[in-house]
Motif scaffolding. Structure first.
Motif, mmCIF file in Angstrom:
data_model
loop_
_atom_site.group_PDB
_atom_site.id
_atom_site.type_symbol
_atom_site.label_atom_id
_atom_site.label_comp_id
_atom_site.label_asym_id
_atom_site.label_seq_id
_atom_site.Cartn_x
_atom_site.Cartn_y
_atom_site.Cartn_z
ATOM 1 N N MET A 1 -20.217 4.009 8.305
ATOM 2 C CA MET A 1 -19.735 4.245 9.539
ATOM 3 C C MET A 1 -18.096 3.177 9.733
ATOM 4 O O MET A 1 -18.623 2.244 9.532
ATOM 5 C CB MET A 1 -20.706 4.300 10.781
ATOM 6 C CG MET A 1 -19.897 3.497 12.271
ATOM 7 S SD MET A 1 -21.564 3.322 13.164
ATOM 8 C CE MET A 1 -22.546 4.167 13.679
ATOM 9 N N ARG A 2 -17.535 4.351 10.400
ATOM 10 C CA ARG A 2 -16.382 2.822 10.801
ATOM 11 C C ARG A 2 -16.038 2.191 12.308
ATOM 12 O O ARG A 2 -16.934 2.728 12.599
ATOM 13 C CB ARG A 2 -14.891 3.946 11.057
ATOM 14 C CG ARG A 2 -14.969 4.772 9.654
ATOM 15 C CD ARG A 2 -13.653 5.841 10.039
ATOM 16 N NE ARG A 2 -12.188 4.583 9.276
ATOM 17 C CZ ARG A 2 -11.112 5.520 9.557
ATOM 18 N NH1 ARG A 2 -11.174 6.534 9.523
ATOM 19 N NH2 ARG A 2 -10.175 4.999 8.958
ATOM 20 N N THR A 3 -14.690 1.081 11.353
ATOM 21 C CA THR A 3 -15.323 0.265 12.396
ATOM 22 C C THR A 3 -14.620 -0.184 13.425
ATOM 23 O O THR A 3 -13.210 0.063 12.617
ATOM 24 C CB THR A 3 -16.063 -1.139 12.159
ATOM 25 O OG1 THR A 3 -14.917 -1.468 11.085
ATOM 26 C CG2 THR A 3 -17.874 -1.049 11.459
ATOM 27 N N GLY A 4 -14.290 -1.381 14.273
ATOM 28 C CA GLY A 4 -12.563 -1.540 14.791
ATOM 29 C C GLY A 4 -12.710 -0.535 15.491
ATOM 30 O O GLY A 4 -12.678 0.051 16.039
ATOM 31 N N ALA A 5 -11.203 -0.382 15.739
ATOM 32 C CA ALA A 5 -10.247 0.368 16.480
ATOM 33 C C ALA A 5 -10.264 1.427 15.433
ATOM 34 O O ALA A 5 -9.559 2.555 16.649
ATOM 35 C CB ALA A 5 -8.935 -0.108 16.766
ATOM 36 N N ALA A 6 -10.472 2.044 14.646
ATOM 37 C CA ALA A 6 -10.968 3.206 13.653
ATOM 38 C C ALA A 6 -11.673 3.500 13.769
ATOM 39 O O ALA A 6 -12.346 4.652 13.350
ATOM 40 C CB ALA A 6 -10.216 3.165 12.652
ATOM 41 N N ALA A 7 -12.729 3.030 14.465
ATOM 42 C CA ALA A 7 -14.285 3.443 14.670
ATOM 43 C C ALA A 7 -13.989 4.868 15.380
ATOM 44 O O ALA A 7 -13.703 4.647 16.780
ATOM 45 C CB ALA A 7 -14.917 2.541 15.790
ATOM 46 N N GLY A 8 -14.859 5.968 14.778
ATOM 47 C CA GLY A 8 -14.962 7.628 15.486
ATOM 48 C C GLY A 8 -14.064 8.066 15.000
ATOM 49 O O GLY A 8 -13.363 9.270 14.979
ATOM 50 N N HIS A 9 -12.959 7.584 13.798
ATOM 51 C CA HIS A 9 -11.246 8.276 14.030
ATOM 52 C C HIS A 9 -11.715 9.276 12.083
ATOM 53 O O HIS A 9 -12.481 8.100 11.621
ATOM 54 C CB HIS A 9 -10.625 7.138 13.582
ATOM 55 C CG HIS A 9 -8.830 7.726 12.923
ATOM 56 N ND1 HIS A 9 -7.895 8.827 14.323
ATOM 57 C CD2 HIS A 9 -8.448 7.785 11.910
ATOM 58 C CE1 HIS A 9 -6.941 8.988 13.176
ATOM 59 N NE2 HIS A 9 -6.895 9.215 12.195
ATOM 60 N N HIS A 10 -11.376 9.722 11.495
ATOM 61 C CA HIS A 10 -11.185 10.667 10.851
ATOM 62 C C HIS A 10 -10.216 10.327 10.113
ATOM 63 O O HIS A 10 -8.989 10.850 10.442
ATOM 64 C CB HIS A 10 -11.580 11.735 10.554
ATOM 65 C CG HIS A 10 -11.579 13.004 9.395
ATOM 66 N ND1 HIS A 10 -13.204 12.580 8.875
ATOM 67 C CD2 HIS A 10 -10.905 13.657 9.341
ATOM 68 C CE1 HIS A 10 -12.357 13.266 7.929
ATOM 69 N NE2 HIS A 10 -11.237 14.062 7.274
ATOM 70 N N GLY A 11 -9.632 10.049 8.615
ATOM 71 C CA GLY A 11 -8.658 10.462 7.749
ATOM 72 C C GLY A 11 -8.413 9.036 8.107
ATOM 73 O O GLY A 11 -8.883 7.710 8.805
ATOM 74 N N TYR A 12 -7.210 8.898 7.854
ATOM 75 C CA TYR A 12 -6.295 7.721 7.887
ATOM 76 C C TYR A 12 -5.542 7.045 9.958
ATOM 77 O O TYR A 12 -5.550 7.892 9.959
ATOM 78 C CB TYR A 12 -4.683 7.659 6.905
ATOM 79 C CG TYR A 12 -3.636 5.992 6.881
ATOM 80 C CD1 TYR A 12 -4.196 5.389 6.938
ATOM 81 C CD2 TYR A 12 -2.639 6.859 6.565
ATOM 82 C CE1 TYR A 12 -3.202 3.878 6.498
ATOM 83 C CE2 TYR A 12 -1.451 6.173 6.553
ATOM 84 C CZ TYR A 12 -2.718 4.478 6.426
ATOM 85 O OH TYR A 12 -0.985 3.497 6.183
ATOM 86 N N PHE A 13 -5.490 5.206 9.430
ATOM 87 C CA PHE A 13 -5.499 5.084 10.496
ATOM 88 C C PHE A 13 -4.272 3.908 10.204
ATOM 89 O O PHE A 13 -4.844 2.874 10.073
ATOM 90 C CB PHE A 13 -7.123 4.612 11.368
ATOM 91 C CG PHE A 13 -6.743 3.614 12.782
ATOM 92 C CD1 PHE A 13 -7.167 4.436 13.537
ATOM 93 C CD2 PHE A 13 -6.171 2.506 12.858
ATOM 94 C CE1 PHE A 13 -7.442 4.332 15.133
ATOM 95 C CE2 PHE A 13 -6.003 2.708 14.992
ATOM 96 C CZ PHE A 13 -6.600 3.344 15.421
ATOM 97 N N HIS A 14 -3.518 4.466 10.910
ATOM 98 C CA HIS A 14 -1.714 3.785 10.400
ATOM 99 C C HIS A 14 -1.353 3.168 11.261
ATOM 100 O O HIS A 14 -0.896 3.596 12.715
ATOM 101 C CB HIS A 14 -1.427 4.962 9.969
ATOM 102 C CG HIS A 14 0.214 3.907 8.885
ATOM 103 N ND1 HIS A 14 1.027 5.310 9.246
ATOM 104 C CD2 HIS A 14 0.194 3.080 8.654
ATOM 105 C CE1 HIS A 14 2.318 4.258 8.230
ATOM 106 N NE2 HIS A 14 1.521 3.018 7.649
ATOM 107 N N GLU A 15 -0.719 1.970 11.093
ATOM 108 C CA GLU A 15 -0.647 0.759 12.587
ATOM 109 C C GLU A 15 0.639 0.000 11.902
ATOM 110 O O GLU A 15 0.230 -0.636 10.540
ATOM 111 C CB GLU A 15 -1.593 -0.241 13.053
ATOM 112 C CG GLU A 15 -2.691 0.475 13.948
ATOM 113 C CD GLU A 15 -3.647 -0.186 14.474
ATOM 114 O OE1 GLU A 15 -3.331 0.070 15.845
ATOM 115 O OE2 GLU A 15 -4.758 -1.230 13.890
ATOM 116 N N ALA A 16 1.301 0.082 13.383
ATOM 117 C CA ALA A 16 2.837 -1.333 12.861
ATOM 118 C C ALA A 16 2.179 -2.609 13.460
ATOM 119 O O ALA A 16 1.651 -2.873 14.983
ATOM 120 C CB ALA A 16 3.921 -1.068 13.275
ATOM 121 N N VAL A 17 2.747 -3.509 12.913
ATOM 122 C CA VAL A 17 2.841 -5.137 13.147
ATOM 123 C C VAL A 17 4.137 -6.164 13.235
ATOM 124 O O VAL A 17 4.172 -5.866 11.846
ATOM 125 C CB VAL A 17 1.672 -5.869 12.871
ATOM 126 C CG1 VAL A 17 1.470 -7.101 13.079
ATOM 127 C CG2 VAL A 17 0.161 -5.289 12.782
#
Length: 315
Positions: A1-17
């Motif tokens: 099970m995925r966690t954090g902001a990517a919970a429920g997301h399928h595939g790549y969760f790509h972010e910039a900081v």
């Protein structure tokens, strides 16, 4: 099970900081890493030496976080994709439900060769989408040029902010569209003067000989050998897939070389050509894949003269 902001997301969760202080960076990265550790997820840091030290000091001593050498990780875009896919495949084989990575490109990538890294940042949205990956890419806005930051907004679907905020990027562009743009490449400093050599319709063999003849003494032998492979593949590609005539130009400094190969075609139809292994039945794209694996900087562009591949070796 995925966690954090990517919970429920399928595939790549790509972010910039895009941070403007050490506190800003740590305010995003530390909770991100702590969340991965708490969830038992593989958690990886691929930052430069200074920022990696900041993160180490902010994390508990016994944190099972893996630290990679950022500069060594990001030497060539296609090689970085290949390396990360191998790492991600290994974690998935071990049963990981999510993998977390924070990385940053070296400041040296922000120069004339930035286009190949902008293409990398766009392409990985597709290249990693078959993995449960959540990654953040750190950019210091105090030192990153504005054109680079504009590309960051266009290649990252989201921005991560302190306070566990994750905002969509309104400037984000689908990688197939971004990679198809073939933007004009900013000139390399060596290209401010006339080329040392110019060849019309060279064979691969003639191209290799010309590179050897023009190579500066200060270019390391291994980089020269890789450049020769890249040039040979590029010239062969131009003859096989482009439109005549083919023109090759060579600029040479004290310890680096820039080579362009131009044909009258419009370049490969596959927007991921060179960055991902070729999969076509005719082997199309294999030459560009080899070129990207062999050369430090590969820039693709189109203008009124046709399609140009620029190869750069040396500092």
């Amino acid at each position: 099970m995925r966690t954090g902001a990517a919970a429920g997301h399928h595939g790549y969760f790509h972010e910039a900081v895009c941070y403007d202080s050490d506190e800003h960076l740590l305010g995003v990265v530390v909770p991100f890493l702590r969340g991965g550790v708490a969830a038992g997820e593989p958690t990886v840091v691929a930052l430069g030496e200074r920022n990696a030290a900041l993160v180490r000091d902010a994390m508990p001593d016994d944190s099972p976080v893996v630290y990679l050498t950022g500069a060594a990780t990001y030497t060539r875009p296609a090689a970085a994709i290949r390396s990360y896919r191998r790492i991600l495949t290994g974690h998935m084989a071990d049963g990981a439900a999510q993998i977390r990575i924070i990385g940053e490109l070296p400041a040296a990538t922000f120069g004339p060769g930035w286009d190949c890294w902008a293409r990398y940042e766009s392409a990985i949205n597709h290249a990693y989408d078959d993995f449960p990956l959540w990654s953040m890419c750190a950019y210091d806005v105090r030192r990153t040029p504005e054109p680079v930051l504009a590309d960051v907004a266009r290649t990252h679907p989201r921005t991560a902010l302190p306070g566990d905020r994750h905002l969509p990027s309104p400037a984000y562009v689908d990688p197939r569209l971004f990679l198809a743009e073939r933007r004009p490449a900013p000139p390399d400093p060596l290209q401010r003067v006339a080329p040392r050599l110019e060849l019309a319709d060279p064979t691969a063999s003639q191209a290799r000989q010309a590179v050897r003849a023009a190579a500066p003494a200060g270019l390391p032998a291994d980089q020269l050998a890789d450049l020769i492979v890249a040039v040979s593949e590029t010239v062969s590609n131009a003859h096989r897939h482009g439109l005549p005539p083919t023109r090759m130009r060579i600029w040479s400094g004290t310890d680096r070389m820039v080579i362009t190969v131009t044909d009258r075609g419009s370049g490969p139809k596959d927007p991921f050509a060179g960055l991902l292994p070729a999969g076509g039945p005719d082997g199309g794209g294999l030459g560009l894949w080899i070129t990207h694996q062999s050369c430090e900087q590969v820039t693709l562009s189109c203008d009124e003269d046709g399609f140009t591949v620029r190869l750069t070796a040396g500092p």
